[in-house]
Design a protein around this motif. Structure first.
Motif, PDB file in Angstrom:
ATOM      1  N   MET A 140      62.432  37.436  32.308  1.00  0.00           N
ATOM      2  CA  MET A 140      63.331  37.814  31.233  1.00  0.00           C
ATOM      3  C   MET A 140      64.306  38.884  31.677  1.00  0.00           C
ATOM      4  O   MET A 140      65.376  39.045  31.093  1.00  0.00           O
ATOM      5  CB  MET A 140      62.530  38.332  30.039  1.00  0.00           C
ATOM      6  CG  MET A 140      62.075  37.231  29.146  1.00  0.00           C
ATOM      7  SD  MET A 140      61.253  37.836  27.713  1.00  0.00           S
ATOM      8  CE  MET A 140      62.260  39.204  27.223  1.00  0.00           C
ATOM      9  N   GLY A 141      63.959  39.633  32.707  1.00  0.00           N
ATOM     10  CA  GLY A 141      64.876  40.661  33.169  1.00  0.00           C
ATOM     11  C   GLY A 141      66.216  40.101  33.636  1.00  0.00           C
ATOM     12  O   GLY A 141      67.251  40.754  33.512  1.00  0.00           O
ATOM     13  N   VAL A 142      66.192  38.875  34.138  1.00  0.00           N
ATOM     14  CA  VAL A 142      67.439  38.271  34.646  1.00  0.00           C
ATOM     15  C   VAL A 142      68.465  38.147  33.545  1.00  0.00           C
ATOM     16  O   VAL A 142      69.660  38.344  33.747  1.00  0.00           O
ATOM     17  CB  VAL A 142      67.161  36.865  35.201  1.00  0.00           C
ATOM     18  CG1 VAL A 142      68.397  36.286  35.810  1.00  0.00           C
ATOM     19  CG2 VAL A 142      66.065  36.939  36.205  1.00  0.00           C
ATOM     20  N   ILE A 143      67.964  37.818  32.334  1.00  0.00           N
ATOM     21  CA  ILE A 143      68.889  37.648  31.213  1.00  0.00           C
ATOM     22  C   ILE A 143      69.658  38.939  30.988  1.00  0.00           C
ATOM     23  O   ILE A 143      70.871  38.943  30.778  1.00  0.00           O
ATOM     24  CB  ILE A 143      68.121  37.265  29.943  1.00  0.00           C
ATOM     25  CG1 ILE A 143      67.302  36.013  30.205  1.00  0.00           C
ATOM     26  CG2 ILE A 143      69.075  37.067  28.803  1.00  0.00           C
ATOM     27  CD1 ILE A 143      66.567  35.548  29.002  1.00  0.00           C
ATOM     28  N   GLY A 144      68.945  40.060  31.088  1.00  0.00           N
ATOM     29  CA  GLY A 144      69.625  41.336  30.889  1.00  0.00           C
ATOM     30  C   GLY A 144      70.735  41.544  31.907  1.00  0.00           C
ATOM     31  O   GLY A 144      71.831  41.995  31.574  1.00  0.00           O
ATOM     32  N   ILE A 145      70.466  41.196  33.165  1.00  0.00           N
ATOM     33  CA  ILE A 145      71.464  41.411  34.208  1.00  0.00           C
ATOM     34  C   ILE A 145      72.685  40.533  33.983  1.00  0.00           C
ATOM     35  O   ILE A 145      73.831  40.987  34.067  1.00  0.00           O
ATOM     36  CB  ILE A 145      70.846  41.127  35.582  1.00  0.00           C
ATOM     37  CG1 ILE A 145      69.762  42.151  35.872  1.00  0.00           C
ATOM     38  CG2 ILE A 145      71.888  41.147  36.661  1.00  0.00           C
ATOM     39  CD1 ILE A 145      69.071  41.920  37.164  1.00  0.00           C
ATOM     40  N   LEU A 146      72.440  39.263  33.633  1.00  0.00           N
ATOM     41  CA  LEU A 146      73.580  38.366  33.426  1.00  0.00           C
ATOM     42  C   LEU A 146      74.421  38.821  32.250  1.00  0.00           C
ATOM     43  O   LEU A 146      75.649  38.812  32.295  1.00  0.00           O
ATOM     44  CB  LEU A 146      73.077  36.939  33.206  1.00  0.00           C
ATOM     45  CG  LEU A 146      72.531  36.262  34.456  1.00  0.00           C
ATOM     46  CD1 LEU A 146      71.866  34.960  34.093  1.00  0.00           C
ATOM     47  CD2 LEU A 146      73.657  36.010  35.429  1.00  0.00           C
ATOM     48  N   ILE A 147      73.734  39.260  31.184  1.00  0.00           N
ATOM     49  CA  ILE A 147      74.479  39.717  30.007  1.00  0.00           C
ATOM     50  C   ILE A 147      75.286  40.959  30.348  1.00  0.00           C
ATOM     51  O   ILE A 147      76.438  41.111  29.952  1.00  0.00           O
ATOM     52  CB  ILE A 147      73.518  40.015  28.844  1.00  0.00           C
ATOM     53  CG1 ILE A 147      72.919  38.715  28.354  1.00  0.00           C
ATOM     54  CG2 ILE A 147      74.222  40.727  27.727  1.00  0.00           C
ATOM     55  CD1 ILE A 147      71.984  38.920  27.201  1.00  0.00           C
TER      56      ILE A 147
END
Lengths: 358, 165, 373
Positions: A140-147
């Motif tokens: 789920m951390g990836v979503i934060g980076i992309l956002i």
């Protein structure tokens, strides 16, 4: 000795007996939340301090040594400075997404702390799919980076976020497969069972060569997961000024920064639990005297000691090697790590069937 | 032959992995060896070691007029150093007084040195025939007020050996 | 012709323009790269220089020959001694005087020390650009020894203004030869460590092999000299073509590589450091006695035009003086190596990725004040 289950049981028993079930549950969750948040913040700060001191020693210099004795309060001073900085608002940026991105990254990271076993019984929640839970949460951390990259409305950020997204998604595969090797050996995904299966020896030694290969692959993939070390192209200072978190300032930047160090801690903690025996002391063969001495040291120290060793390895990687380019990163994963992983997994499945491990 | 080629390529694959890993380990050995030797730390603890810190004799810190123990310097107001200086960082200001034999002569009023524009080229020191100038070893020049960088080099109450005052 | 990419239509999709602007952690100095990128690939680069133009050539027109030495220090500040030597040699050739052998030997020793110091700083910065942050500290730690040698004799570490027309400003310190011999011994044990840390590293090799290939014709066309040109097989070492000072008295090899990529340029500089150590060893014990400064009535070039070439750490520096017989030159022009080395970057980087652009500009070893003067 050193069993924390009795302590936890007594606390929960006291709460159950004094309050109604609803309030007992709520109070225990609040207590747990406070403890975990405090632990997270303090450990994050001191990991930053440790990195600065370790990298300084490797570079023939001293690290921070003026603020406080031996520079121990340096990160606290840095944290206060970050808290006092102005939060810059970007024109034409998507404000809702811009503000929520650091929270996603840090929430994913805190949730993963909940499943790690620090000592016998000292575990927030002992799921029977413990490993799968941690893998899912760290994705789920990836979503934060992309956002974060998208919402910053800046070319540099978008490039950084795209690179980082591709990198994390690729290396999650390798992390999962390397952990699958140990799950095959141990026969369960629950953390307490995996540790129990290592009582007669750590999997790194019991599983001989395939376990060592799995450990090395896990370390490489783990450092790539957290955007650290030779794989930090997403935030490479000398190329794109700071990648996906260029436009963040103040406490939001502090969240990204802290989340990166704590992700490193989580990867190291999982490595300790699966490969190095978690909180179990180091027993050499059947030497009773040696083993009794080793038993005397509390398991919490064993856990943190082993995690510190793995963290030291990850820092050593970062400060020695140059950075890999994005296409070299991806080719490393898909052409080298993945085939090795798959072959290793088949080998381990075969070994487990024939019981050819120690 | 295709089989031989494939075997060679597979062998090459594994050799590349081996070669890469050993080169990485060699690099790690270098940094690791510095980590375990704290005596190789080269940092100087600056403000604490001011007492023992000594610069080299030739170090160009700041220009000064050499004064001896009788508070006498050797400047004879010939203005050679000011003419030699490439960017005008030296101004020699003189005043005329009545001499003992009735003629007016020049004496040094103020020897102004602009530290802010000096480029430390060192052309002034060998230009002086009386060997009146020297570079001091002071390197702490930071000030909060720019006017403090315009220094008057002749000390108050000093007189010149060269002009026989 | 100041063209910017804003005038060009972005024809294909996914093309965008990025400024690696004057303030950037990786361009070593104030230089602006206007890059047109397509996805990750570089299509076209236009470098914009001129942010640190200080008018050195104009300032020299009303300074005397001894006074303008201190300005030449600040052009390519990492080869300060060699810049001074260029002007000093040009004026001495114009006045048709010859300095003593002692001065020649000392000038050459300073030039080789400067070359090693400059390559050490280049190595530090190159490693840091590629991400190996420890190389920065190792290179600078070793460079401190050379700077101590400079400071003891001349008084400054970086901009020394020590070599003047007619000789040197002062004699060398008594510790000079002892320190140099200690340095040679020390550095010979450290250079293999540099190789272990960076040269043999597989990540580094993958990042630099085959990147930014410059063939010999391109190097000759653009006038790329110095180690960058020699990495493509262009034999342009002025120390061999037109020897000056004490170079006729020493034996050394000219290092060239034929591959022409970033790795070849890197190897040329590392090997040059070894060669400079050999040259220093030949010179340091044999400094003859002699006069430090010629007794000249006035340092003035007679009427005419004079040119002198030297080999700085980055390439060929040319000094062209037009004199009308007065105390200052009527016009002085510097042919700086970095100006020619910079503009080949468009040809080298086209088709590579952004990460490679950093590696290529690091391997060309640009010092921006030299481009703008």
């Amino acid at each position: 000795m050193y069993d924390f289950t009795s302590l936890i049981d007594s606390i929960t028993g006291y709460l159950d007996s004094t309050f109604s079930p609803f309030w007992a549950g709520t109070i225990s969750m609040v207590l747990l939340g406070v403890v975990i948040l405090l632990f997270y913040a303090v450990l994050g700060l001191y990991l930053v301090y440790a990195e600065r001191k370790i990298c300084a020693r490797m570079q023939n210099r001293m690290g921070p040594n003026r603020v406080g004795p031996m520079g121990l309060f340096q990160t606290i001073a840095d944290l206060i400075k970050l808290l006092l900085k102005e939060l810059i608002l970007i024109r034409n940026a998507d404000n809702f997404l811009f503000n929520i991105a650091p929270f996603i990254v840090i929430v994913a990271s805190i949730m993963a702390i909940g499943a790690i076993p620090f000592a016998k019984g000292l575990q927030a929640v002992d799921l029977n799919i413990g490993v799968l839970y941690i893998l899912a949460i760290s994705s789920m951390g990836v979503i934060g980076i992309l956002i974060a990259g998208w919402a910053s409305n800046s070319k540099y950020s978008v490039i950084g976020a795209m690179r980082s997204g591709a990198q994390v998604i690729s290396y999650e595969l390798s992390v999962g497969l390397a952990l699958l090797c140990i799950i095959t050996y141990a026969g369960s995904m629950q953390f307490s069972e995996i540790i129990a299966s290592q009582e007669d020896g750590w999997w790194l030694f019991k599983g001989h060569i395939p376990a060592v290969i799995a450990f090395v692959v896990y370390l490489i993939a783990g450092t790539a997961e957290t955007n650290r070390g030779p794989f930090d192209l997403a935030e490479a200072e000398s190329e794109l000024t700071a990648g996906f978190h260029t436009e963040y300032s103040g406490i939001k930047f502090a969240f990204f920064f802290l989340a990166e160090y704590m992700n490193m801690f989580i990867i190291a903690a999982i490595a300790t639990t699966m490969f190095l025996g978690g909180w179990l002391p180091f027993h050499l063969f059947q030497w009773q005297g040696f083993n009794r001495v080793m038993d005397f040291i509390p398991p919490v120290f064993w856990f943190f000691g082993k995690t510190a060793f793995v963290i030291y390895l990850m820092m050593w990687f970062k400060w020695t090697f140059p950075r890999l380019r994005i296409d070299q990163l991806l080719s490393l994963e898909w052409k080298y790590l993945l085939p090795i992983n798959l072959m290793n997994l088949i080998l381990i499945a075969f070994l487990t069937l024939m019981e050819w491990h120690f | 032959m295709a089989l031989l080629k494939t075997i060679k390529e597979i062998g090459n694959y594994f050799y590349q992995i081996y070669d890469g890993v050993t080169s990485l380990l060699r690099g790690m050995k270098v940094t690791g060896s510095y980590f375990v030797r704290p005596r190789t730390i080269v940092t100087q603890q600056y403000p604490e070691n001011r007492d023992t810190l000594k610069m080299f004799d030739n170090f160009k810190g700041e220009l000064m007029l050499i004064h001896d123990e009788n508070n006498q310097h050797s400047c004879n107001v010939c203005n050679t150093c000011a003419r030699r200086c490439p960017n005008g960082s030296i101004e020699v200001i003189y005043k005329k007084v009545e001499g003992a034999d009735g003629r007016s002569k020049k004496i040094l009023d103020k020897y102004i040195y602009h530290l802010e524009t000096c480029s430390f080229c060192g052309l002034c020191v060998p230009a002086c025939d009386e060997f009146a100038l020297k570079f001091d070893q002071d390197f702490e020049h930071a000030v909060f007020d720019r006017s403090k960088l315009t220094k008057v080099l002749n000390k108050p109450g000093s007189s010149s050996k060269a002009l026989k005052e | 012709m100041e063209e910017t990419l804003m005038d060009i239509d972005l024809k294909e999709k996914e093309e965008y323009i990025i400024n690696m602007g004057p303030q950037h952690p990786s361009t070593h100095g104030v230089l602006r790269f206007e890059t047109c990128l397509q996805g990750e690939k570089v299509k076209y680069i236009i470098p914009h220089c001129g942010y640190i133009h200080r008018g050195i050539e104009k300032m020299c027109e009303h300074l005397s020959y001894q006074q303008l030495i201190h300005l030449t220090d600040r052009m390519d500040y990492l080869s300060a001694h060699i810049n001074n030597e260029a002007v000093a040699l040009c004026v001495e050739n114009a006045m048709q005087v010859e300095v003593s052998d002692r001065v020649k030997y000392i000038r050459t020793i300073f030039a080789e020390l400067t070359r090693i110091a400059s390559h050490q700083l280049w190595w530090s910065a190159f490693g840091m650009d590629l991400g190996a942050l420890t190389t920065f500290f190792y290179g600078l730690r070793d460079r401190e020894q050379i700077l101590d040698i400079f400071e003891e004799t001349t008084g400054s570490r970086l901009t020394q203004s020590f070599i003047t027309p007619g000789g040197l400003m002062a004699d060398i310190h008594p510790n000079f030869q002892k320190r140099i011999k200690e340095f040679i011994k020390y550095f010979r044990t450290k250079l293999p460590e540099y190789d272990q840390l960076l040269t043999g590293n597989i990540i580094f090799r993958e990042r630099t092999k085959g990147i930014g290939i410059m063939d010999k014709e391109t190097a000759v066309d653009y006038g790329v000299t110095g180690p960058s040109g020699r990495g493509s097989g262009f034999q342009c070492d002025i120390r061999k073509i037109a020897p000056y000072s004490a170079y006729p008295f020493v034996k050394f090899n000219e290092i060239t590589e034929t591959a022409g990529d970033t790795y070849a340029r890197y190897l040329v500089r590392i090997k040059e450091m070894w060669e400079s150590l050999n040259i220093l060893e030949q010179l340091v014990d044999n400094i003859p006695a002699g006069q430090i400064m010629l007794e000249l009535k006035a340092v003035k070039a007679p009427k005419g035009e004079y040119y002198q070439r030297v080999e700085t750490a980055r390439g060929e520096l040319g000094v062209y003086i037009v004199s009308d017989g007065g105390p200052s030159p009527a016009r002085i022009k510097f042919r700086t190596p970095n100006f020619s080395n910079l503009f080949v970057i468009n040809k080298l980087a086209a088709g590579h990725k952004i990460a490679d652009l950093v590696a290529i500009s690091g391997s060309l070893d640009l010092v921006i004040p030299d481009i703008d003067r």
